[in-house]
Design a protein around this motif. Sequence first.
Motif, short mmCIF file in Angstrom:
data_model
loop_
_atom_site.label_atom_id
_atom_site.label_comp_id
_atom_site.label_asym_id
_atom_site.label_seq_id
_atom_site.Cartn_x
_atom_site.Cartn_y
_atom_site.Cartn_z
N GLU A 124 89.60 50.31 10.63
CA GLU A 124 89.55 49.02 11.32
C GLU A 124 88.84 49.17 12.67
O GLU A 124 89.08 50.11 13.42
CB GLU A 124 90.96 48.46 11.52
CG GLU A 124 91.87 49.34 12.35
CD GLU A 124 93.29 48.77 12.45
OE1 GLU A 124 93.65 47.92 11.63
OE2 GLU A 124 94.03 49.20 13.34
N GLY A 125 87.93 48.25 12.93
CA GLY A 125 87.26 48.21 14.22
C GLY A 125 86.09 49.15 14.40
O GLY A 125 85.44 49.12 15.45
N ARG A 139 81.01 61.99 9.87
CA ARG A 139 80.44 61.22 10.98
C ARG A 139 81.37 60.06 11.36
O ARG A 139 81.57 59.79 12.54
CB ARG A 139 79.06 60.70 10.60
CG ARG A 139 78.37 59.93 11.73
CD ARG A 139 76.97 59.48 11.35
NE ARG A 139 76.04 60.59 11.27
CZ ARG A 139 75.46 61.00 10.15
NH1 ARG A 139 75.73 60.39 8.99
NH2 ARG A 139 74.61 62.02 10.15
N LEU A 140 81.95 59.41 10.39
CA LEU A 140 82.91 58.33 10.65
C LEU A 140 84.06 58.84 11.52
O LEU A 140 84.48 58.16 12.46
CB LEU A 140 83.46 57.80 9.32
CG LEU A 140 84.69 56.89 9.41
CD1 LEU A 140 84.33 55.58 10.08
CD2 LEU A 140 85.25 56.63 8.00
N ASP A 145 81.37 55.61 17.85
CA ASP A 145 81.55 54.26 17.34
C ASP A 145 82.41 54.24 16.08
O ASP A 145 82.55 53.20 15.42
CB ASP A 145 80.19 53.62 17.02
CG ASP A 145 79.35 53.42 18.27
OD1 ASP A 145 79.94 53.18 19.34
OD2 ASP A 145 78.11 53.52 18.18
N GLY A 146 82.96 55.41 15.73
CA GLY A 146 83.82 55.51 14.56
C GLY A 146 85.29 55.59 14.96
O GLY A 146 85.77 54.81 15.78
N LEU A 147 85.98 56.58 14.41
CA LEU A 147 87.41 56.71 14.67
C LEU A 147 87.72 57.36 16.01
O LEU A 147 88.84 57.21 16.53
CB LEU A 147 88.07 57.55 13.56
CG LEU A 147 87.95 57.07 12.13
CD1 LEU A 147 88.74 58.00 11.22
CD2 LEU A 147 88.44 55.65 12.00
N ARG A 198 95.64 55.61 16.71
CA ARG A 198 96.05 54.31 17.21
C ARG A 198 95.54 53.23 16.25
O ARG A 198 94.38 53.26 15.83
CB ARG A 198 95.48 54.08 18.61
CG ARG A 198 95.97 52.80 19.28
CD ARG A 198 95.27 52.60 20.62
NE ARG A 198 95.47 53.71 21.54
CZ ARG A 198 94.55 54.58 21.88
NH1 ARG A 198 93.32 54.49 21.38
NH2 ARG A 198 94.80 55.55 22.73
N SER A 199 96.40 52.28 15.87
CA SER A 199 95.99 51.23 14.94
C SER A 199 96.72 49.94 15.25
O SER A 199 97.64 49.91 16.07
CB SER A 199 96.29 51.66 13.49
OG SER A 199 97.66 51.47 13.19
N SER A 200 96.34 48.86 14.56
CA SER A 200 97.02 47.58 14.74
C SER A 200 98.45 47.63 14.21
O SER A 200 99.25 46.75 14.51
CB SER A 200 96.24 46.47 14.02
OG SER A 200 96.16 46.75 12.63
#
Length: 251
Positions: A124-125, A139-140, A145-147, A198-200
């Motif tokens: 997410e995000g 890379r993610l 700009d990833g995790l 960290r997440s929603s």
Amino acid sequence: MDFPRALRERRSSRRLSQLDLALRAGTTQRHVSFIESGRSAPGRGMVVRLAESLGLPLRERNELLLAAGYAPAYPETPLDGPELAPVREAIDHLLAGHHPYPALVVDRRGDVVAANTALAVITEGVDPRLVGPGTNAYRLALHPDGLAPRILNFAAWARHIVERTRHLGELHEELSSYVPEVEVTEQHLGFAVPLELRSSLGELRLMTTVTSFATAVDVTLAELKLEAFLPADAATARALRRAAGQSPGNW
């Protein structure tokens, strides 16, 4: 590729003596010595036995056969080909079976082949260009700009990803540039630590597991890995189950 040198390098990298390799391959130390010195040319069956005894990945076994002047023994079938349709079905089944926990399948470079919908909790995000089939999971995980901004223990956790990508050349160099140096202390436990994200849903603590197709005789299949994120505590398990409002499925 020079076959005697290639065999010698692979044996040495595994810290095996010529006698060790000979015993594993069912031959004599003298014969292995003659092969490594170029005084004896092994038959195709012997090359296969040596490669198997060294525990080489199928791709490297083919390379060793080519170096010895023989055709590859193991096919490399496109994953989208009709021959691997049962494999694709099995992958979908495995991914759905991990729901509500995130899971994905990657190839030898870490490029994403497939994933289940639960992975959305992790991604997410992030920049949309870093997510989806064909993008790179390593890379993610490490890209700014990833995790990376959401990983609470990024400096410590990211190192094991970099170690896993040493064979990937330019990608390894890129990923290394994202990871800060970590001072090793007496309390250092290696990288046997959960991913703290960290997440929603709140803070998630996730253990990672890697599963491979151990009996594969096709290069493509042998290089696939299913990477699953499992809850490291009860709170994470509850959060992931709450997030599983959508039915199990894959990308």
